[in-house]
Design a protein around this motif. Sequence first.
Motif, PDB file in Angstrom:
ATOM      1  N   ILE A 195      -8.169  14.978  17.636  1.00  0.00           N
ATOM      2  CA  ILE A 195      -9.576  15.284  17.351  1.00  0.00           C
ATOM      3  C   ILE A 195     -10.082  14.445  16.181  1.00  0.00           C
ATOM      4  CG2 ILE A 195     -11.110  17.095  16.479  1.00  0.00           C
ATOM      5  CD1 ILE A 195      -9.455  19.075  18.163  1.00  0.00           C
ATOM      6  N   SER A 196      -9.283  14.361  15.119  1.00  0.00           N
ATOM      7  CA  SER A 196      -9.740  13.594  13.957  1.00  0.00           C
ATOM      8  C   SER A 196      -9.816  12.100  14.248  1.00  0.00           C
ATOM      9  CB  SER A 196      -8.835  13.863  12.760  1.00  0.00           C
ATOM     10  OG  SER A 196      -7.525  13.428  13.021  1.00  0.00           O
ATOM     11  N   VAL A 197      -8.908  11.582  15.053  1.00  0.00           N
ATOM     12  CA  VAL A 197      -8.966  10.161  15.432  1.00  0.00           C
ATOM     13  C   VAL A 197     -10.192   9.886  16.291  1.00  0.00           C
ATOM     14  CG1 VAL A 197      -7.835   8.424  16.876  1.00  0.00           C
ATOM     15  CG2 VAL A 197      -6.533   9.618  15.140  1.00  0.00           C
ATOM     16  N   GLY A 198     -10.499  10.775  17.209  1.00  0.00           N
ATOM     17  CA  GLY A 198     -11.681  10.591  18.047  1.00  0.00           C
ATOM     18  C   GLY A 198     -12.968  10.596  17.247  1.00  0.00           C
ATOM     19  N   ILE A 199     -13.074  11.538  16.312  1.00  0.00           N
ATOM     20  CA  ILE A 199     -14.270  11.598  15.469  1.00  0.00           C
ATOM     21  C   ILE A 199     -14.361  10.365  14.579  1.00  0.00           C
ATOM     22  CG2 ILE A 199     -15.329  12.868  13.561  1.00  0.00           C
ATOM     23  CD1 ILE A 199     -14.275  15.438  14.879  1.00  0.00           C
ATOM     24  N   SER A 200     -13.232   9.964  14.007  1.00  0.00           N
ATOM     25  CA  SER A 200     -13.237   8.802  13.108  1.00  0.00           C
ATOM     26  C   SER A 200     -13.612   7.522  13.841  1.00  0.00           C
ATOM     27  CB  SER A 200     -11.864   8.641  12.457  1.00  0.00           C
ATOM     28  OG  SER A 200     -11.542   9.767  11.702  1.00  0.00           O
ATOM     29  N   GLN A 201     -13.083   7.331  15.033  1.00  0.00           N
ATOM     30  CA  GLN A 201     -13.438   6.125  15.783  1.00  0.00           C
ATOM     31  C   GLN A 201     -14.897   6.150  16.214  1.00  0.00           C
ATOM     32  OE1 GLN A 201     -10.572   5.624  18.942  1.00  0.00           O
ATOM     33  NE2 GLN A 201      -9.261   4.386  17.623  1.00  0.00           N
ATOM     34  N   GLY A 202     -15.408   7.315  16.542  1.00  0.00           N
ATOM     35  CA  GLY A 202     -16.823   7.417  16.886  1.00  0.00           C
ATOM     36  C   GLY A 202     -17.721   7.072  15.711  1.00  0.00           C
ATOM     37  N   LEU A 203     -17.377   7.571  14.534  1.00  0.00           N
ATOM     38  CA  LEU A 203     -18.174   7.266  13.341  1.00  0.00           C
ATOM     39  C   LEU A 203     -18.061   5.793  12.956  1.00  0.00           C
ATOM     40  CD1 LEU A 203     -17.449  10.420  11.158  1.00  0.00           C
ATOM     41  CD2 LEU A 203     -19.556   9.842  12.379  1.00  0.00           C
ATOM     42  N   THR A 204     -16.880   5.216  13.136  1.00  0.00           N
ATOM     43  CA  THR A 204     -16.703   3.792  12.834  1.00  0.00           C
ATOM     44  C   THR A 204     -17.544   2.924  13.769  1.00  0.00           C
ATOM     45  OG1 THR A 204     -14.466   4.210  12.063  1.00  0.00           O
ATOM     46  CG2 THR A 204     -15.005   1.944  12.636  1.00  0.00           C
TER      47      THR A 204
ATOM     48  N   LEU B 189     -10.775  -3.899  13.815  1.00  0.00           N
ATOM     49  CA  LEU B 189      -9.652  -3.723  12.894  1.00  0.00           C
ATOM     50  C   LEU B 189      -9.593  -2.285  12.373  1.00  0.00           C
ATOM     51  CD1 LEU B 189      -7.351  -4.968  11.178  1.00  0.00           C
ATOM     52  CD2 LEU B 189      -9.076  -5.422   9.446  1.00  0.00           C
ATOM     53  N   CYS B 190     -10.731  -1.731  12.032  1.00  0.00           N
ATOM     54  CA  CYS B 190     -10.764  -0.347  11.558  1.00  0.00           C
ATOM     55  C   CYS B 190     -10.346   0.627  12.653  1.00  0.00           C
ATOM     56  CB  CYS B 190     -12.157   0.006  11.053  1.00  0.00           C
ATOM     57  SG  CYS B 190     -12.582  -0.849   9.530  1.00  0.00           S
ATOM     58  N   SER B 191     -10.756   0.369  13.876  1.00  0.00           N
ATOM     59  CA  SER B 191     -10.339   1.233  14.986  1.00  0.00           C
ATOM     60  C   SER B 191      -8.833   1.162  15.208  1.00  0.00           C
ATOM     61  CB  SER B 191     -11.074   0.839  16.270  1.00  0.00           C
ATOM     62  OG  SER B 191     -12.435   1.137  16.158  1.00  0.00           O
ATOM     63  N   ALA B 192      -8.261  -0.011  15.047  1.00  0.00           N
ATOM     64  CA  ALA B 192      -6.811  -0.141  15.200  1.00  0.00           C
ATOM     65  C   ALA B 192      -6.070   0.602  14.089  1.00  0.00           C
ATOM     66  CB  ALA B 192      -6.420  -1.617  15.195  1.00  0.00           C
TER      67      ALA B 192
ATOM     68  N   GLU C 227      -6.246   4.245  14.842  1.00  0.00           N
ATOM     69  CA  GLU C 227      -5.389   4.596  15.980  1.00  0.00           C
ATOM     70  C   GLU C 227      -3.924   4.720  15.571  1.00  0.00           C
ATOM     71  OE1 GLU C 227      -5.074   5.863  19.759  1.00  0.00           O
ATOM     72  OE2 GLU C 227      -6.957   5.162  18.885  1.00  0.00           O
ATOM     73  N   THR C 228      -3.524   4.044  14.484  1.00  0.00           N
ATOM     74  CA  THR C 228      -2.143   4.189  14.040  1.00  0.00           C
ATOM     75  C   THR C 228      -1.859   5.612  13.574  1.00  0.00           C
ATOM     76  OG1 THR C 228      -2.707   3.447  11.812  1.00  0.00           O
ATOM     77  CG2 THR C 228      -1.896   1.789  13.350  1.00  0.00           C
ATOM     78  N   ALA C 229      -2.871   6.338  13.154  1.00  0.00           N
ATOM     79  CA  ALA C 229      -2.667   7.741  12.781  1.00  0.00           C
ATOM     80  C   ALA C 229      -2.226   8.556  13.985  1.00  0.00           C
ATOM     81  CB  ALA C 229      -3.942   8.319  12.188  1.00  0.00           C
ATOM     82  N   ALA C 230      -2.765   8.251  15.149  1.00  0.00           N
ATOM     83  CA  ALA C 230      -2.357   8.966  16.359  1.00  0.00           C
ATOM     84  C   ALA C 230      -0.917   8.634  16.733  1.00  0.00           C
ATOM     85  CB  ALA C 230      -3.293   8.623  17.514  1.00  0.00           C
ATOM     86  N   VAL C 231      -0.535   7.380  16.572  1.00  0.00           N
ATOM     87  CA  VAL C 231       0.835   6.971  16.895  1.00  0.00           C
ATOM     88  C   VAL C 231       1.827   7.640  15.942  1.00  0.00           C
ATOM     89  CG1 VAL C 231       2.396   5.000  17.026  1.00  0.00           C
ATOM     90  CG2 VAL C 231       0.090   4.805  17.927  1.00  0.00           C
ATOM     91  N   VAL C 232       1.488   7.658  14.660  1.00  0.00           N
ATOM     92  CA  VAL C 232       2.353   8.311  13.674  1.00  0.00           C
ATOM     93  C   VAL C 232       2.424   9.811  13.950  1.00  0.00           C
ATOM     94  CG1 VAL C 232       2.537   8.872  11.219  1.00  0.00           C
ATOM     95  CG2 VAL C 232       2.033   6.554  11.925  1.00  0.00           C
ATOM     96  N   SER C 233       1.331  10.404  14.378  1.00  0.00           N
ATOM     97  CA  SER C 233       1.319  11.828  14.695  1.00  0.00           C
ATOM     98  C   SER C 233       2.243  12.154  15.862  1.00  0.00           C
ATOM     99  CB  SER C 233      -0.095  12.267  15.024  1.00  0.00           C
ATOM    100  OG  SER C 233      -0.096  13.537  15.609  1.00  0.00           O
ATOM    101  N   VAL C 234       2.228  11.329  16.870  1.00  0.00           N
ATOM    102  CA  VAL C 234       3.136  11.551  18.009  1.00  0.00           C
ATOM    103  C   VAL C 234       4.584  11.429  17.559  1.00  0.00           C
ATOM    104  CG1 VAL C 234       3.882  10.597  20.223  1.00  0.00           C
ATOM    105  CG2 VAL C 234       1.462  10.902  19.756  1.00  0.00           C
TER     106      VAL C 234
END
Length: 84
Positions: free
Chosen positions: A20-29, A53-56, A59-66
């Motif tokens: 959820i936080s990654v989706g919101i952050s990418q949308g705001l970016t 670059l900011c989106s990438a 997205e690393t937060a999602a990878v680290v979360s998994v």
Amino acid sequence: MTTSIASYLISACTIVVTAISVGISQGLTNLAGFKAIDIQPQIKDKITNLSLLCSALIETAAVVSVFIAILLLFEDPTSVSPYY
């Protein structure tokens, strides 16, 4: 190795909150990128590259979360490590 229901719930909550936080952050970016392109269209390429670059990085937060969720899922709660 036994995995309790709490391990599954904690792993699921970790992934859900991060997704959820990654989706919101990418949308705001992307919204900020579009607004910046609307203000200064002559530097569209630089803004697009920076937005990508900011989106990438987000997205690393999602990878680290998994990865953390997998560690939490397969951790043996009965063993005590001397390194803690």
